[in-house]
Design a protein around this motif. Structure first.
Motif, PDB file in Angstrom:
ATOM      1  N   GLU A 151       0.829  -1.210   0.000  1.00  0.00           N
ATOM      2  CA  GLU A 151       0.000   0.000   0.000  1.00  0.00           C
ATOM      3  C   GLU A 151       0.865   1.264   0.000  1.00  0.00           C
ATOM      4  O   GLU A 151       0.550   2.230  -0.700  1.00  0.00           O
ATOM      5  N   GLU A 152       1.960   1.255   0.750  1.00  0.00           N
ATOM      6  CA  GLU A 152       2.870   2.401   0.763  1.00  0.00           C
ATOM      7  C   GLU A 152       3.497   2.623  -0.611  1.00  0.00           C
ATOM      8  O   GLU A 152       3.670   3.761  -1.055  1.00  0.00           O
ATOM      9  N   ARG A 153       3.837   1.531  -1.283  1.00  0.00           N
ATOM     10  CA  ARG A 153       4.415   1.642  -2.629  1.00  0.00           C
ATOM     11  C   ARG A 153       3.415   2.247  -3.612  1.00  0.00           C
ATOM     12  O   ARG A 153       3.798   3.014  -4.495  1.00  0.00           O
ATOM     13  N   LEU A 154       2.146   1.908  -3.474  1.00  0.00           N
ATOM     14  CA  LEU A 154       1.133   2.483  -4.356  1.00  0.00           C
ATOM     15  C   LEU A 154       1.136   4.006  -4.262  1.00  0.00           C
ATOM     16  O   LEU A 154       1.047   4.699  -5.278  1.00  0.00           O
ATOM     17  N   ILE A 155       1.258   4.505  -3.058  1.00  0.00           N
ATOM     18  CA  ILE A 155       1.277   5.956  -2.855  1.00  0.00           C
ATOM     19  C   ILE A 155       2.585   6.546  -3.385  1.00  0.00           C
ATOM     20  O   ILE A 155       2.579   7.513  -4.153  1.00  0.00           O
ATOM     21  N   LYS A 156       3.705   5.958  -2.994  1.00  0.00           N
ATOM     22  CA  LYS A 156       5.021   6.478  -3.371  1.00  0.00           C
ATOM     23  C   LYS A 156       5.249   6.451  -4.882  1.00  0.00           C
ATOM     24  O   LYS A 156       5.706   7.422  -5.471  1.00  0.00           O
ATOM     25  N   LYS A 157       4.905   5.342  -5.500  1.00  0.00           N
ATOM     26  CA  LYS A 157       5.164   5.188  -6.937  1.00  0.00           C
ATOM     27  C   LYS A 157       4.161   5.951  -7.807  1.00  0.00           C
ATOM     28  O   LYS A 157       4.491   6.349  -8.915  1.00  0.00           O
ATOM     29  N   ASN A 158       2.933   6.094  -7.340  1.00  0.00           N
ATOM     30  CA  ASN A 158       1.900   6.850  -8.050  1.00  0.00           C
ATOM     31  C   ASN A 158       1.832   6.473  -9.539  1.00  0.00           C
ATOM     32  O   ASN A 158       1.862   7.323 -10.417  1.00  0.00           O
ATOM     33  N   VAL A 168      -5.915   0.075  -9.856  1.00  0.00           N
ATOM     34  CA  VAL A 168      -5.220  -0.256  -8.611  1.00  0.00           C
ATOM     35  C   VAL A 168      -6.143  -1.060  -7.701  1.00  0.00           C
ATOM     36  O   VAL A 168      -7.301  -0.684  -7.486  1.00  0.00           O
ATOM     37  N   HIS A 169      -5.618  -2.159  -7.178  1.00  0.00           N
ATOM     38  CA  HIS A 169      -6.348  -2.981  -6.219  1.00  0.00           C
ATOM     39  C   HIS A 169      -5.683  -2.815  -4.861  1.00  0.00           C
ATOM     40  O   HIS A 169      -4.476  -2.996  -4.722  1.00  0.00           O
ATOM     41  N   HIS A 170      -6.485  -2.493  -3.873  1.00  0.00           N
ATOM     42  CA  HIS A 170      -5.969  -2.306  -2.520  1.00  0.00           C
ATOM     43  C   HIS A 170      -6.157  -3.585  -1.714  1.00  0.00           C
ATOM     44  O   HIS A 170      -7.041  -4.393  -2.008  1.00  0.00           O
ATOM     45  N   VAL A 171      -5.340  -3.725  -0.701  1.00  0.00           N
ATOM     46  CA  VAL A 171      -5.423  -4.877   0.193  1.00  0.00           C
ATOM     47  C   VAL A 171      -6.260  -4.463   1.399  1.00  0.00           C
ATOM     48  O   VAL A 171      -6.068  -3.391   1.954  1.00  0.00           O
ATOM     49  N   THR A 172      -7.181  -5.312   1.784  1.00  0.00           N
ATOM     50  CA  THR A 172      -7.954  -5.053   2.989  1.00  0.00           C
ATOM     51  C   THR A 172      -7.116  -5.502   4.175  1.00  0.00           C
ATOM     52  O   THR A 172      -6.991  -6.700   4.442  1.00  0.00           O
TER      53      THR A 172
END
Length: 176
Positions: A151-158, A168-172
């Motif tokens: 999840e942090e990578r999703l934000i950082k990499k954008n 984008v699929h998020h993890v619950t």
């Protein structure tokens, strides 16, 4: 991209691959119809050699590649030692390491075989990268801690800023 692959092949490393961002980016650039290849922060060259896990040797390999292609931001890592850095059980091969990359769409590698034919590995499959979907690899979906890294990578990499068609699929995290 082929020049990069041919240059990496000159090192003749055991179980080597160019992996991750460069491969995924090339696919997504093509699917988005981009004429220019997206610039990646580094070109990941991995290999597996348990007989020599000296990090300094990796730096020498990077310097050799840099002398051949100075404009390329090379990163060379022996996966036989990276489990220590990542604080997980040892990898059994480079492909095993690739299978444990954070995203399925990034868990890709390319190399040349002995006859200079292009070889692709996709231990998490090709569906997600071809359908432009970002999902955690099974390894990163296993635990709350790894899911949080994803999840942090999703934000950082954008990634959606560069490739707007990516889903984008998020993890619950609550279920972990």
């Amino acid at each position: 991209m082929m020049k990069i692959i041919h240059t990496a092949a000159t090192l003749d490393l055991p179980d080597w691959w160019i992996c991750a961002g460069l491969v995924r980016s090339k696919i997504w650039d093509t699917l988005h119809g981009f004429k220019e290849l997206t610039i990646t922060p580094d070109v990941d060259v991995i290999y597996f050699d348990p007989a020599n896990i000296d990090e300094e040797y990796e730096k020498k390999l990077e310097k050799k590649l840099k002398s051949l292609m100075p404009e390329t931001p090379w990163s060379v890592k022996n996966q036989a030692r990276m489990h220590v850095v990542n604080q997980i059980p040892p990898y059994t091969s480079s492909e095993d390491a690739i299978s444990k990359f954070p995203e399925t769409a990034t868990a890709l590698g390319v190399k040349l075989d002995r006859e200079s034919r292009l070889v692709l590995t996709a231990p998490c499959g090709l569906e997600d990268v071809l359908h432009m979907e970002l999902k955690p690899s099974p390894f990163f979906a296993e635990t709350r801690e790894r899911a949080a890294i994803y999840e942090e990578r999703l934000i950082k990499k954008n990634w959606t800023a560069k490739w707007p068609m990516v889903k984008v699929h998020h993890v619950t995290l609550l279920s972990r």
